[in-house]
Scaffold this motif. Sequence first.
Motif, PDB file in Angstrom:
ATOM      1  N   THR A 190      27.317  49.510  17.051  1.00 32.16           N
ATOM      2  CA  THR A 190      28.624  50.134  17.275  1.00 32.16           C
ATOM      3  C   THR A 190      29.137  50.770  15.990  1.00 32.16           C
ATOM      4  N   GLN A 191      29.067  50.027  14.884  1.00 31.82           N
ATOM      5  CA  GLN A 191      29.558  50.549  13.609  1.00 31.82           C
ATOM      6  C   GLN A 191      28.666  51.668  13.068  1.00 31.82           C
ATOM      7  N   ASN A 218      29.498  54.900  15.275  1.00 31.57           N
ATOM      8  CA  ASN A 218      30.823  55.486  15.084  1.00 31.57           C
ATOM      9  C   ASN A 218      31.012  56.011  13.659  1.00 31.57           C
TER      10      ASN A 218
END
Length: 128
Positions: free
Chosen positions: A82-83, A86
């Motif tokens: 996720t990090q 993004n």
Amino acid sequence: MDYKTDMGHMKKKIVIAFLFVCTFAACTYNVEEELYGACSTAGVTYSVTIKNILDNNTCTSCHGGVFPSGNISLETYAGARTQALNGKLFGAVNHSPGFSAMPQGGPKISPCEIAKIKAWIDAGAPQN
């Protein structure tokens, strides 16, 4: 002993200490490129490369557990992915403008580790 003799002994001690420090400092390698040559980003995997970088640089000690810092968990593949996708993972470890530099209060991770994270992200942050 007289003053000149004391100064002679002091100079010898300083020279010996200097040589000792220089000898052992020259044998210390903290950057992978210095130890192994050019940084290779071939074969970067989450399970071996990225997870180790996150664990060895204490990322998961703050960004893990029940209450991860900033509500950002890097302890699992899903959290790291996720990090990564993004843009926050690369921005933080690269100390890019507009991102919180990580590790917070610590030195930037090695350029080789940053390149490996970037290669993994550019490959779509696969779970491999």
